[in-house]
Design a protein around this motif. Sequence first.
Motif, PDB file in Angstrom:
ATOM      1  N   LYS A 267     -34.841 -21.521  -4.291  1.00  0.00           N
ATOM      2  CA  LYS A 267     -33.607 -22.138  -3.804  1.00  0.00           C
ATOM      3  C   LYS A 267     -33.091 -23.218  -4.766  1.00  0.00           C
ATOM      4  O   LYS A 267     -31.903 -23.261  -5.078  1.00  0.00           O
ATOM      5  CB  LYS A 267     -33.850 -22.744  -2.413  1.00  0.00           C
ATOM      6  N   TYR A 268     -34.000 -24.091  -5.216  1.00  0.00           N
ATOM      7  CA  TYR A 268     -33.571 -25.247  -6.018  1.00  0.00           C
ATOM      8  C   TYR A 268     -33.732 -25.068  -7.529  1.00  0.00           C
ATOM      9  O   TYR A 268     -33.154 -25.817  -8.306  1.00  0.00           O
ATOM     10  CB  TYR A 268     -34.309 -26.516  -5.568  1.00  0.00           C
ATOM     11  N   GLY A 269     -34.548 -24.104  -7.924  1.00  0.00           N
ATOM     12  CA  GLY A 269     -34.750 -23.880  -9.357  1.00  0.00           C
ATOM     13  C   GLY A 269     -33.603 -23.088  -9.968  1.00  0.00           C
ATOM     14  O   GLY A 269     -32.937 -22.315  -9.280  1.00  0.00           O
ATOM     15  N   TYR A 270     -33.344 -23.298 -11.259  1.00  0.00           N
ATOM     16  CA  TYR A 270     -32.321 -22.536 -11.980  1.00  0.00           C
ATOM     17  C   TYR A 270     -33.041 -21.642 -12.979  1.00  0.00           C
ATOM     18  O   TYR A 270     -33.784 -22.146 -13.836  1.00  0.00           O
ATOM     19  CB  TYR A 270     -31.376 -23.482 -12.720  1.00  0.00           C
ATOM     20  N   GLU A 271     -32.822 -20.356 -12.870  1.00  0.00           N
ATOM     21  CA  GLU A 271     -33.569 -19.465 -13.752  1.00  0.00           C
ATOM     22  C   GLU A 271     -33.101 -19.596 -15.201  1.00  0.00           C
ATOM     23  O   GLU A 271     -31.904 -19.695 -15.479  1.00  0.00           O
ATOM     24  CB  GLU A 271     -33.456 -18.009 -13.272  1.00  0.00           C
ATOM     25  N   ILE A 272     -34.069 -19.592 -16.116  1.00  0.00           N
ATOM     26  CA  ILE A 272     -33.787 -19.701 -17.552  1.00  0.00           C
ATOM     27  C   ILE A 272     -33.910 -18.317 -18.176  1.00  0.00           C
ATOM     28  O   ILE A 272     -34.915 -17.639 -17.991  1.00  0.00           O
ATOM     29  CB  ILE A 272     -34.763 -20.678 -18.236  1.00  0.00           C
ATOM     30  N   ARG A 273     -32.887 -17.925 -18.925  1.00  0.00           N
ATOM     31  CA  ARG A 273     -32.865 -16.595 -19.519  1.00  0.00           C
ATOM     32  C   ARG A 273     -33.722 -16.509 -20.773  1.00  0.00           C
ATOM     33  O   ARG A 273     -33.851 -17.479 -21.526  1.00  0.00           O
ATOM     34  CB  ARG A 273     -31.427 -16.216 -19.892  1.00  0.00           C
ATOM     35  N   PHE A 274     -34.246 -15.340 -21.008  1.00  0.00           N
ATOM     36  CA  PHE A 274     -34.993 -15.063 -22.228  1.00  0.00           C
ATOM     37  C   PHE A 274     -34.059 -14.516 -23.294  1.00  0.00           C
ATOM     38  O   PHE A 274     -33.218 -13.658 -23.025  1.00  0.00           O
ATOM     39  CB  PHE A 274     -36.094 -14.024 -21.938  1.00  0.00           C
ATOM     40  N   LYS A 275     -34.183 -15.071 -24.517  1.00  0.00           N
ATOM     41  CA  LYS A 275     -33.497 -14.482 -25.680  1.00  0.00           C
ATOM     42  C   LYS A 275     -34.516 -14.412 -26.808  1.00  0.00           C
ATOM     43  O   LYS A 275     -35.421 -15.252 -26.849  1.00  0.00           O
ATOM     44  CB  LYS A 275     -32.314 -15.352 -26.097  1.00  0.00           C
ATOM     45  N   PHE A 276     -34.331 -13.505 -27.719  1.00  0.00           N
ATOM     46  CA  PHE A 276     -35.354 -13.350 -28.757  1.00  0.00           C
ATOM     47  C   PHE A 276     -35.521 -14.598 -29.609  1.00  0.00           C
ATOM     48  O   PHE A 276     -36.634 -15.047 -29.865  1.00  0.00           O
ATOM     49  CB  PHE A 276     -35.063 -12.126 -29.634  1.00  0.00           C
ATOM     50  N   SER A 277     -34.398 -15.185 -30.021  1.00  0.00           N
ATOM     51  CA  SER A 277     -34.520 -16.367 -30.882  1.00  0.00           C
ATOM     52  C   SER A 277     -34.754 -17.637 -30.058  1.00  0.00           C
ATOM     53  O   SER A 277     -35.153 -18.658 -30.591  1.00  0.00           O
ATOM     54  CB  SER A 277     -33.274 -16.526 -31.741  1.00  0.00           C
TER      55      SER A 277
END
Lengths: 189, 189
Positions: free
Chosen positions: B163-173
Amino acid sequence: MNYPNKKTKEKIQITTNRSKLGMSLENDINVTNTTYINEDIAIIYKKPTPIKIVKVDYKKRSTAHIVDAYYNQPSTTDYNGIYKGKYIDFEAKECHSKTSFPFSSIHKHQILHLQRCNRHGGICFIILRMYQYQKTFLIKAEDFLDFYKGESRKSLPIDWINKYGYEIRFKFSKPVDYLEVVDKVYKLK
Amino acid sequence: MNYPNKKTKEKIQITTNRSKLGMSLENDINVTNTTYINEDIAIIYKKPTPIKIVKVDYKKRSTAHIVDAYYNQPSTTDYNGIYKGKYIDFEAKECHSKTSFPFSSIHKHQILHLQRCNRHGGICFIILRMYQYQKTFLIKAEDFLDFYKGESRKSLPIDWINKYGYEIRFKFSKPVDYLEVVDKVYKLK
């Protein structure tokens, strides 16, 4: 070591062996930073000395015992933190020459780090103690970088330091009260 | 260790021996921070692990050889720096539970440090990797502190994190591109 210093003994132990020259300025800054934290003025710490660990002994399960390690060169400055919402970053140097502060005393990647942080909007400076004159100066990173870039010299002359440096006052609870100077120089309220 | 990681090998070596669980998140953040520096986006570093040195061997004049030392508990978070003129401060944790993140995994003085830096206007958060869900979250320090203070619980439940966390995206670099989330959450331009 005297009893009043006992509390900070552990913190400065790491550098004691490396450079006795820097110990007293480092100690003064640590005391000052502790006062800043206790009085809730700023949250600024010295970073731990980077160490490359080669071998750890795990015989005793409870504690990892490091038995083989070396000092690494730091890739950044020694101190950073936050003051009045601003990012603070600085390097501290003690100089025993009467005539100038040699650039060989500061690592190139530390200068690069000051340059980068300055460009990103941080408050960046060098705290320089001229031991022979019993004076401690704050030197703005941009002033230092201007001179470093523009000149072919290998050191900061004492005349330049007296002209561009801002003297930092000594107080008992804040032996290097550099934030007083930061307030004036950077016009912080 | 693969060749592409070679550059960061030295940096992560210190913690490799301590906690294999945290290694991969730490490695991902180090790669991300290096990209941020190389692309001149932000200047954020992991602080060296604090080590208490007991004995140094000076037999060889050129190098100080540490032969007796121990890990010290860190008094601050592991990462800080500057981004768009703002002070950034965070701690990174990897969690292997499916149901919650236990508060025993984060030191009390690290929580105190986040609290202080947050009060002084820094952008402070926790990066939490929930290993079982293959997801990495940014949790704002103020949200975390609200829950930590207000509840008698001993952990952050997974429902709260979702609910409170913001997901962080994966990128190669940028395997943990947390500044993309910082931009949105803190409305930085």
